[in-house]
Scaffold this motif. Structure first.
Motif, PDB file in Angstrom:
ATOM      1  N   TYR A 170      41.526  21.625 -37.502  1.00  0.00           N
ATOM      2  CA  TYR A 170      42.284  20.391 -37.694  1.00  0.00           C
ATOM      3  C   TYR A 170      43.078  20.122 -36.420  1.00  0.00           C
ATOM      4  O   TYR A 170      43.719  21.040 -35.880  1.00  0.00           O
ATOM      5  N   ILE A 171      43.068  18.876 -35.949  1.00  0.00           N
ATOM      6  CA  ILE A 171      43.807  18.501 -34.745  1.00  0.00           C
ATOM      7  C   ILE A 171      44.800  17.406 -35.118  1.00  0.00           C
ATOM      8  O   ILE A 171      44.411  16.370 -35.667  1.00  0.00           O
ATOM      9  N   ASN A 172      46.060  17.674 -34.855  1.00  0.00           N
ATOM     10  CA  ASN A 172      47.142  16.752 -35.229  1.00  0.00           C
ATOM     11  C   ASN A 172      47.056  16.378 -36.709  1.00  0.00           C
ATOM     12  O   ASN A 172      47.244  15.226 -37.102  1.00  0.00           O
ATOM     13  N   ASP A 208      46.035  12.276 -25.012  1.00  0.00           N
ATOM     14  CA  ASP A 208      47.023  11.839 -24.035  1.00  0.00           C
ATOM     15  C   ASP A 208      48.046  12.934 -23.784  1.00  0.00           C
ATOM     16  O   ASP A 208      48.145  13.911 -24.536  1.00  0.00           O
ATOM     17  N   ALA A 209      48.830  12.756 -22.720  1.00  0.00           N
ATOM     18  CA  ALA A 209      49.874  13.720 -22.384  1.00  0.00           C
ATOM     19  C   ALA A 209      50.902  13.813 -23.509  1.00  0.00           C
ATOM     20  O   ALA A 209      51.202  12.827 -24.191  1.00  0.00           O
ATOM     21  N   GLY A 210      51.425  15.017 -23.710  1.00  0.00           N
ATOM     22  CA  GLY A 210      52.433  15.213 -24.739  1.00  0.00           C
ATOM     23  C   GLY A 210      52.169  16.453 -25.562  1.00  0.00           C
ATOM     24  O   GLY A 210      51.304  17.273 -25.236  1.00  0.00           O
ATOM     25  N   THR A 211      52.911  16.597 -26.646  1.00  0.00           N
ATOM     26  CA  THR A 211      52.785  17.743 -27.537  1.00  0.00           C
ATOM     27  C   THR A 211      51.812  17.422 -28.668  1.00  0.00           C
ATOM     28  O   THR A 211      51.931  16.377 -29.321  1.00  0.00           O
ATOM     29  N   HIS A 212      50.860  18.297 -28.884  1.00  0.00           N
ATOM     30  CA  HIS A 212      49.894  18.155 -29.971  1.00  0.00           C
ATOM     31  C   HIS A 212      49.869  19.461 -30.765  1.00  0.00           C
ATOM     32  O   HIS A 212      50.515  20.443 -30.389  1.00  0.00           O
ATOM     33  N   ASN A 213      49.127  19.462 -31.866  1.00  0.00           N
ATOM     34  CA  ASN A 213      49.023  20.691 -32.647  1.00  0.00           C
ATOM     35  C   ASN A 213      47.634  20.815 -33.251  1.00  0.00           C
ATOM     36  O   ASN A 213      46.889  19.833 -33.355  1.00  0.00           O
TER      37      ASN A 213
END
Length: 253
Positions: A170-172, A208-213
């Motif tokens: 799972y992404i985000n 995109d740039a930034g924090t993901h999970n």
């Protein structure tokens, strides 16, 4: 890639061409007088050829520099890498219950006492593998190509039993429609009660740039004839086999 580089190099060579041959207009013989005009013509031909070849060398040097720049920009470059591991032994029981047991082994499990063991009825739905549940990671550049590689092994717990398990990335908080999950069918024979199968999920996406999970989720099926076990324990000095590698690639402009 090598063909493309060869084509580029050939194009540069065509543009730069090759060295000019030096032709001396007058040949002098020992003992004969040399006319100043003929000597000057020889000097002029030599200077012209040298100047022409010097210009061609400058052109070739510029072409090689341009080629080097283009080769550097042909492919993506790695700008980020991280590795993440599971932390616990888990069981997906054949009755639809998700279990994180107390093992009694110091440092081998995040469940410190028998009373902390997890027994949760998930009814054959997805549950997160401990340690790989909502893991945050950083992306440094917009429109980066992110490569996920998730690896692990599942096994059944009984002789002559059939089990199935699905593993999903799972992404985000979302499961991609295709390419990010794998179903394993495991059959234990009369001599291998713990027969197992590996999963290897290789998934790419642009972020995109930034924090993901991300999360690694697993589920059993109601036709299973035995429990499914996944040993994701990792300790200091020992990296477990249940893991996710993340590679960030910067795409060429």
């Amino acid at each position: 890639m090598p063909i493309r580089i060869l084509v580029l190099f050939s194009a540069f060579l065509t543009t730069a061409s090759f060295a000019t041959d030096l032709t001396i207009p007058h040949e002098f013989v020992s003992g004969e007088s040399a006319l100043a005009s003929e000597v000057n013509e020889n000097f002029s031909a030599t200077a012209s050829a040298v100047s022409d070849n010097d210009a061609r060398l400058d052109s070739l040097e510029a072409a090689v520099t341009a080629l080097t720049t283009r080769v550097d920009n042909i492919g993506p470059s790695v700008v980020g890498y991280s590795k993440h591991f599971a932390t616990d032994l888990i069981f997906l029981r054949d009755d639809g219950v998700f279990v994180i047991p107390y093992t009694g082994e110091p440092g081998q499990q995040s469940v410190p006492t028998p009373g902390d063991a997890v027994v949760q009825d998930v009814n054959y739905e997805f549950a997160a593998i401990p340690g790989l549940d909502t893991v945050s990671f950083e992306v440094s550049n917009d429109n980066s190509l992110i490569i996920f590689q998730a690896n692990g092994r599942a096994y059944n717990s009984q002789f002559s039993a059939r089990t199935s398990v699905e593993v999903a990335l799972y992404i985000n908080g979302l499961k991609p429609e295709t390419g990010a999950s794998q179903r394993l069918s495991i059959i234990g024979d009369d001599t291998l009660s713990g027969d197992g199968h590996d999963w290897n999920i290789f998934y790419t996406t642009e972020l995109d740039a930034g924090t993901h999970n991300f999360s690694v989720m697993v589920k059993a099926f109601n036709q299973n004839e035995a429990d499914v076990g996944i040993d994701g324990r990792s300790t200091e000095g020992f990296e477990g086999r249940v893991k996710v590698d993340i590679i960030e690639l910067k795409l060429p402009d």
